[in-house]
Design a protein around this motif. Structure first.
Motif, mmCIF file in Angstrom:
data_model
loop_
_atom_site.group_PDB
_atom_site.id
_atom_site.type_symbol
_atom_site.label_atom_id
_atom_site.label_comp_id
_atom_site.label_asym_id
_atom_site.label_seq_id
_atom_site.Cartn_x
_atom_site.Cartn_y
_atom_site.Cartn_z
ATOM 1 N N ASP A 47 0.882 -1.172 0.000
ATOM 2 C CA ASP A 47 0.000 0.000 0.000
ATOM 3 C C ASP A 47 0.915 1.216 0.000
ATOM 4 N N VAL A 48 0.820 2.051 -1.052
ATOM 5 C CA VAL A 48 1.745 3.173 -1.194
ATOM 6 C C VAL A 48 1.169 4.502 -0.696
ATOM 7 N N LYS A 76 13.682 -4.223 -0.171
ATOM 8 C CA LYS A 76 13.077 -5.080 0.859
ATOM 9 C C LYS A 76 12.066 -6.053 0.250
ATOM 10 N N LEU A 77 11.772 -5.863 -1.034
ATOM 11 C CA LEU A 77 10.818 -6.714 -1.730
ATOM 12 C C LEU A 77 11.563 -7.733 -2.591
ATOM 13 N N SER A 78 10.952 -8.891 -2.770
ATOM 14 C CA SER A 78 11.549 -9.920 -3.609
ATOM 15 C C SER A 78 11.163 -9.693 -5.068
ATOM 16 N N LYS A 79 12.164 -9.694 -5.929
ATOM 17 C CA LYS A 79 11.907 -9.571 -7.369
ATOM 18 C C LYS A 79 11.381 -10.877 -7.944
ATOM 19 N N GLU A 80 11.443 -11.936 -7.132
ATOM 20 C CA GLU A 80 10.984 -13.256 -7.575
ATOM 21 C C GLU A 80 9.475 -13.429 -7.392
ATOM 22 N N LYS A 81 8.885 -12.618 -6.531
ATOM 23 C CA LYS A 81 7.444 -12.722 -6.255
ATOM 24 C C LYS A 81 6.700 -11.558 -6.883
ATOM 25 N N GLU A 82 5.442 -11.806 -7.222
ATOM 26 C CA GLU A 82 4.589 -10.751 -7.758
ATOM 27 C C GLU A 82 4.347 -9.685 -6.691
ATOM 28 N N VAL A 83 4.349 -8.423 -7.103
ATOM 29 C CA VAL A 83 4.061 -7.312 -6.202
ATOM 30 C C VAL A 83 2.710 -6.728 -6.602
ATOM 31 N N VAL A 84 1.772 -6.693 -5.655
ATOM 32 C CA VAL A 84 0.451 -6.106 -5.881
ATOM 33 C C VAL A 84 0.438 -4.766 -5.161
ATOM 34 N N VAL A 85 0.135 -3.694 -5.903
ATOM 35 C CA VAL A 85 0.235 -2.342 -5.377
ATOM 36 C C VAL A 85 -1.133 -1.669 -5.350
ATOM 37 N N SER A 93 -0.498 4.236 -7.097
ATOM 38 C CA SER A 93 -0.080 2.844 -7.307
ATOM 39 C C SER A 93 0.365 2.630 -8.753
ATOM 40 N N ASN A 94 -0.241 3.343 -9.696
ATOM 41 C CA ASN A 94 0.204 3.272 -11.088
ATOM 42 C C ASN A 94 1.628 3.817 -11.200
ATOM 43 N N LYS A 95 1.884 4.916 -10.523
ATOM 44 C CA LYS A 95 3.227 5.518 -10.503
ATOM 45 C C LYS A 95 4.215 4.543 -9.844
ATOM 46 N N ALA A 96 3.799 3.937 -8.738
ATOM 47 C CA ALA A 96 4.642 2.972 -8.024
ATOM 48 C C ALA A 96 4.933 1.757 -8.902
ATOM 49 N N SER A 97 3.936 1.313 -9.656
ATOM 50 C CA SER A 97 4.114 0.166 -10.550
ATOM 51 C C SER A 97 5.174 0.454 -11.599
ATOM 52 N N THR A 109 1.490 -5.791 -10.275
ATOM 53 C CA THR A 109 0.046 -5.682 -10.487
ATOM 54 C C THR A 109 -0.481 -4.447 -9.764
ATOM 55 N N ASN A 110 -1.276 -3.670 -10.476
ATOM 56 C CA ASN A 110 -1.886 -2.461 -9.923
ATOM 57 C C ASN A 110 -3.370 -2.735 -9.674
ATOM 58 N N VAL A 111 -3.876 -2.293 -8.525
ATOM 59 C CA VAL A 111 -5.300 -2.445 -8.209
ATOM 60 C C VAL A 111 -6.037 -1.213 -8.730
ATOM 61 N N LYS A 112 -6.866 -1.431 -9.750
ATOM 62 C CA LYS A 112 -7.630 -0.332 -10.354
ATOM 63 C C LYS A 112 -8.626 0.238 -9.351
#
Length: 119
Positions: A47-48, A76-85, A93-97, A109-112
Motif C-alpha cells: 500500500d503506497v 526489501k521486496l523480492s523480485k521473484e514474487k509478484e508485487v500487488v500495489v 499505485s500506477n506511478k509505483a508500478s 500488479t496495480n489495483v484499479k
C-alpha cells in the motif's frame, strides 16, 4: 497560433496522457480480483499511501511503503514474487508500478480504483 506553440501544446498533452496510462507490463486487476488473490502467499501486497491514510483504513496483508519511500525501500521486496500495489484511487499505485518495473521487478500488479473501489 504558430507551429512552435502547437508543438509545445502537443508535447504537454502527450506528457500528461503518458503519466495517466498504465505502465507497460503491469497487470491491472479489480478489487474483486484482489479479494481472490489475498490468500496467495507468493504475492507481496504493498500500500503506497501515507502512513496516516494507511492507519485509518487498510487491507489485512498489505504492508505500507509510502510512494515517496518506495524507491529506497524496493530492495526489501523480492523480485521473484509478484508485487500487488494499491493506493487510494489508483494514481499513486500506477506511478509505483512504473517505478518497480524500472527497478527490474518482473511481475507487478496495480489495483484499479484503489481503496476507493474496495468494499
Amino acid at each position: 497560433m504558430d507551429y512552435l506553440n502547437v508543438i509545445i501544446l502537443a508535447l504537454v498533452i502527450f506528457y500528461f496522457i503518458k503519466r495517466l496510462l498504465p505502465a507497460k507490463g503491469v497487470k491491472q486487476i479489480s478489487t474483486t480480483d484482489l479479494k481472490k488473490a489475498l490468500t496467495d502467499k507468493n504475492k507481496q501486497f504493498i500500500d503506497v499511501r501515507t502512513p496516516g491514510e494507511f492507519r485509518v483504513n487498510n487491507i489485512r496483508g498489505f504492508n505500507n511503503i509510502p510512494l515517496h519511500q518506495l524507491a529506497k525501500n524496493a530492495n526489501k521486496l523480492s523480485k521473484e514474487k509478484e508485487v500487488v500495489v494499491i493506493c487510494q484511487s489508483g494514481m499513486r499505485s500506477n506511478k509505483a508500478s512504473k517505478l518497480l518495473k524500472k527497478q527490474g521487478f518482473k511481475q507487478v500488479t496495480n489495483v484499479k480504483g484503489g481503496m476507493s473501489a474496495w468494499s
